[in-house]
Design an enzyme around this catalytic site. Sequence first.
Site, PDB file in Angstrom:
ATOM      1  N   ASN A   9       4.520  -4.560   9.652  1.00  0.00           N
ATOM      2  CA  ASN A   9       3.689  -4.682   9.215  1.00  0.00           C
ATOM      3  C   ASN A   9       3.734  -5.895   7.708  1.00  0.00           C
ATOM      4  O   ASN A   9       4.710  -4.957   7.006  1.00  0.00           O
ATOM      5  CB  ASN A   9       2.969  -3.976   8.538  1.00  0.00           C
ATOM      6  CG  ASN A   9       1.747  -4.579   7.317  1.00  0.00           C
ATOM      7  OD1 ASN A   9       1.593  -5.745   7.771  1.00  0.00           O
ATOM      8  ND2 ASN A   9       1.294  -4.139   7.274  1.00  0.00           N
ATOM      9  N   LYS A  11       3.766  -7.699   6.291  1.00  0.00           N
ATOM     10  CA  LYS A  11       2.367  -8.255   4.908  1.00  0.00           C
ATOM     11  C   LYS A  11       2.560  -9.558   4.421  1.00  0.00           C
ATOM     12  O   LYS A  11       3.053  -9.973   5.901  1.00  0.00           O
ATOM     13  CB  LYS A  11       2.855  -6.599   3.596  1.00  0.00           C
ATOM     14  CG  LYS A  11       2.798  -5.541   4.162  1.00  0.00           C
ATOM     15  CD  LYS A  11       2.741  -4.648   2.822  1.00  0.00           C
ATOM     16  CE  LYS A  11       2.641  -3.191   3.398  1.00  0.00           C
ATOM     17  NZ  LYS A  11       3.382  -1.585   2.601  1.00  0.00           N
ATOM     18  N   HIS A  94      -5.923  -1.306   6.395  1.00  0.00           N
ATOM     19  CA  HIS A  94      -4.738  -1.193   5.632  1.00  0.00           C
ATOM     20  C   HIS A  94      -5.651  -0.625   4.009  1.00  0.00           C
ATOM     21  O   HIS A  94      -6.251  -1.082   3.691  1.00  0.00           O
ATOM     22  CB  HIS A  94      -3.773  -2.044   5.784  1.00  0.00           C
ATOM     23  CG  HIS A  94      -2.432  -1.668   4.998  1.00  0.00           C
ATOM     24  ND1 HIS A  94      -2.094  -1.620   3.632  1.00  0.00           N
ATOM     25  CD2 HIS A  94      -1.461  -1.240   6.028  1.00  0.00           C
ATOM     26  CE1 HIS A  94      -0.843  -1.240   3.806  1.00  0.00           C
ATOM     27  NE2 HIS A  94      -0.496  -1.368   5.221  1.00  0.00           N
ATOM     28  N   GLU A  96      -4.236  -1.707   1.151  1.00  0.00           N
ATOM     29  CA  GLU A  96      -3.990  -3.320   0.924  1.00  0.00           C
ATOM     30  C   GLU A  96      -5.126  -3.124   0.814  1.00  0.00           C
ATOM     31  O   GLU A  96      -5.541  -4.099  -0.307  1.00  0.00           O
ATOM     32  CB  GLU A  96      -2.430  -3.296   0.669  1.00  0.00           C
ATOM     33  CG  GLU A  96      -1.625  -2.577   0.161  1.00  0.00           C
ATOM     34  CD  GLU A  96      -0.152  -2.583   1.167  1.00  0.00           C
ATOM     35  OE1 GLU A  96      -0.400  -3.884   2.330  1.00  0.00           O
ATOM     36  OE2 GLU A  96       1.190  -2.337   0.893  1.00  0.00           O
ATOM     37  N   GLU A 166      -1.763   6.568   7.091  1.00  0.00           N
ATOM     38  CA  GLU A 166      -1.184   6.251   6.046  1.00  0.00           C
ATOM     39  C   GLU A 166      -1.858   6.890   4.928  1.00  0.00           C
ATOM     40  O   GLU A 166      -2.533   6.134   4.090  1.00  0.00           O
ATOM     41  CB  GLU A 166      -1.113   4.642   6.110  1.00  0.00           C
ATOM     42  CG  GLU A 166      -0.493   3.915   7.460  1.00  0.00           C
ATOM     43  CD  GLU A 166       0.055   2.743   7.132  1.00  0.00           C
ATOM     44  OE1 GLU A 166       0.804   2.544   7.199  1.00  0.00           O
ATOM     45  OE2 GLU A 166      -1.121   1.568   6.708  1.00  0.00           O
ATOM     46  N   GLY A 172       4.795   2.395   0.797  1.00  0.00           N
ATOM     47  CA  GLY A 172       5.587   1.462  -0.119  1.00  0.00           C
ATOM     48  C   GLY A 172       6.802   1.824  -1.111  1.00  0.00           C
ATOM     49  O   GLY A 172       7.279   1.098  -2.263  1.00  0.00           O
ATOM     50  N   SER A 212       6.460   4.734   4.294  1.00  0.00           N
ATOM     51  CA  SER A 212       7.968   4.867   4.225  1.00  0.00           C
ATOM     52  C   SER A 212       8.724   5.407   5.343  1.00  0.00           C
ATOM     53  O   SER A 212       9.406   5.763   4.828  1.00  0.00           O
ATOM     54  CB  SER A 212       8.301   5.863   2.568  1.00  0.00           C
ATOM     55  OG  SER A 212       7.909   4.662   1.538  1.00  0.00           O
TER      56      SER A 212
HETATM   57  C1  PEP Z   1       2.257  -0.130   4.880  1.00  0.00           C
HETATM   58  O1  PEP Z   1       2.209  -1.088   4.786  1.00  0.00           O
HETATM   59  O2  PEP Z   1       1.595   0.131   6.732  1.00  0.00           O
HETATM   60  C2  PEP Z   1       3.386   1.370   4.752  1.00  0.00           C
HETATM   61  C3  PEP Z   1       3.912   1.400   6.280  1.00  0.00           C
HETATM   62  O3  PEP Z   1       4.637   0.382   4.630  1.00  0.00           O
HETATM   63  P1  PEP Z   1       5.908   1.135   3.986  1.00  0.00           P
HETATM   64  O4  PEP Z   1       6.762   1.276   5.569  1.00  0.00           O
HETATM   65  O5  PEP Z   1       6.971   0.232   3.117  1.00  0.00           O
HETATM   66  O6  PEP Z   1       5.768   2.156   3.183  1.00  0.00           O
END
Ligand code: PEP
Length: 249
Positions: A9, A11, A94, A96, A166, A172, A212
């Site tokens: 992703n 973003k 997601h 966000e 998630e 992040g 992460s």
């Molecule tokens: C995400 O935004 O779906 C995500 C898992 O980000 P990150 O891997 O940076 O934690």
Amino acid sequence: MRKNIVAGNWKMNNGLSQTQALISDLKKQEQTSDAEVMIAPSYTNLWPAFEALRKDTIEVVAQNMHFAEDGAYTGEVSAGMLKSIGVKTVILGHSERRAYFNETDASLAKKVDAALANNMRVIFCFGEELADRKVGNEETVVENQIKNALFHLEADAFKNIVLAYEPVWAIGTGETASPEQAQDMHAFIRSTLDAKYGAAIAEDVSILYGGSVKPNNAKEIFSKPDVDGGLIGGASLKAEDFFAIVNAF
Ligand code: PEP
């Protein structure tokens, strides 16, 4: 059929030239695992990415879409528009999108319906906040997110659904759910599906972990029996790191 999937992703990162450069780097990587590989660039880069990867096995997917087919929704993009440029899969829900754009289980249910009506595949994201986990509420939160957005669907629809757990506190932040925490939640998600739709559907759905995931922790997380891959944010922006994760199976 249940598959291993690694989806990047991007973003709101990468303009056109960075997109082209990253795709060119991705094409140089060698894939040694059997995982399906996807990247999700921003809307403006979907078409150039699609063109650049036409002959490649990396699938270009969208980060979001609107639930209406067309009409007065300034700034939005529909499933039909995505389909018209060859995009067949969309990420929905997601954290966000939920946090900054007020997406709710109810609006996500409509988006899921619109995507499926257009024969698209959905990567449906959900996960608890840190405050939920601190009070032991993570399973209830996750169960409700799944039930409210997906449990109106017929069993057959799940052949086009991929789930992405998630935990918001791991996105992040550099903080990862431990492989055991991920496995426990994925097993719980599968049992929630089993209770509603039966074992065949529950066993067939791919459940990705996101939060992460990096080259140094992917192998252990992916080794868990109910973890079928990852949704990758930060580490998907570097071709070597992303493919180290793809090849961690
Ligand atoms: C995400 O935004 O779906 C995500 C898992 O980000 P990150 O891997 O940076 O934690």
